[in-house]
Scaffold this active site. Sequence first.
Site, PDB file in Angstrom:
ATOM      1  N   TRP A 102     136.641  61.274  33.999  1.00  9.48           N
ATOM      2  CA  TRP A 102     136.325  61.589  32.601  1.00  9.48           C
ATOM      3  C   TRP A 102     137.567  62.002  31.829  1.00  9.48           C
ATOM      4  CZ3 TRP A 102     132.353  59.354  30.879  1.00  9.48           C
ATOM      5  CH2 TRP A 102     131.277  59.088  31.736  1.00  9.48           C
ATOM      6  N   ASP A 172     135.907  69.428  27.610  1.00 13.60           N
ATOM      7  CA  ASP A 172     134.711  68.621  27.841  1.00 13.60           C
ATOM      8  C   ASP A 172     133.875  69.338  28.888  1.00 13.60           C
ATOM      9  OD1 ASP A 172     132.743  66.837  28.538  1.00 13.60           O
ATOM     10  OD2 ASP A 172     134.087  65.180  29.037  1.00 13.60           O
ATOM     11  N   LYS A 196     122.889  66.931  31.334  1.00 11.57           N
ATOM     12  CA  LYS A 196     123.114  67.554  32.634  1.00 11.57           C
ATOM     13  C   LYS A 196     122.539  68.975  32.677  1.00 11.57           C
ATOM     14  CE  LYS A 196     127.310  64.778  32.837  1.00 11.57           C
ATOM     15  NZ  LYS A 196     126.917  63.759  33.817  1.00 11.57           N
TER      16      LYS A 196
END
Length: 360
Positions: A102, A172, A196
């Site tokens: 990511w 993030d 999530k």
Amino acid sequence: MTRNFNFSAGPAMLPTAVIERAREEMLDWNGSGMSVMEMSHRGKEFVSIAEKAEADLREILTIPQNYKVLFLQGGASSQFAMIPLNLLKDKKKADYINTGMWSKKAIAEAKRFCEVSLAGDTSENNFTTVPDQRSLVLDPDAAYVHYTPNETIGGVEFDYVPETGDIPLVADMSSDILSRPIDVSKFGLIYAGAQKNIGPSGLTIVIIREDLIGNPADGIPTMFNYATHADAGSMYNTPPTYNWYVAGLVFEWIKDQGGLSAMAEINRRKAEKLYTAIDNSGFYANPVAENARSWMNIPFTLADPGMDAEFLSGATQRGLLTLKGHRSVGGMRASIYNAMPEEGVDTLISYMQEFEQKNG
């Protein structure tokens, strides 16, 4: 009806109590005669839902008053572009810490808009650790420093918050937000996809310090300007209303559990149990350095990869779902976000021990 234990990295489990509450309110929210899915986002009913969700999130995270909370669309992937478009201002550079898949995606997108310097990079050790603070090389001319506190795919997590001085720190937090208390004031901007630890996919939370809003790149699309959403209370266009509502139910559920301190203790205990089971085994292994092990995403491999399919089949029969590791890593991955009950982790460990006794 039996609910299985879903170890998916996202979309992930939601608390059963939240799903039951949403079911109860599906046809008629609070005597309105409407489902939340049918409400106008500008009507008083939904405005009350939205305002309470934001207030609860501010309370849970102790968000300072000089930060805006935005409920957006486009996932974390849209933020990869929105961040440089809004935060570069008159600068040409940004620092990024590369610790996994990511981080790499965020870096690739930022390179479309500015010069990216790697303040830290753990690619040489196959992303199995994080750089320590002393090793970070920060550019004083950088507009911001970006990092991913928890890498969902590799199961790597920072055990500290990088110190960046006066340069805004951007994080993030898609896969670790709400898993424990954080000091929001250490960050210029926090963003997180909901799927999530927050709620259903389709919603993205951005928490941004007010001084970072309002000086975007020339020609930026209206919907990519943070000021657009901050000025309109995240309702410049129709937001993902039902997702926002469910996120609000999750925030209430967290408060009912005792807040983030209580969630942290539960999450720490779940992770320690599973790592102990892996480390005490001669059959399973985790590649991540101990100080960088994620509480949320725990990858592990079997001694014989040829048994992976058999392991997954047996797990499914026991109601342990979505344990297959990411295609780029292989093996297994157990994502144990807030909604994963401790019973689910205990059941997984019991199955792992049984499988090892049979095949080890």
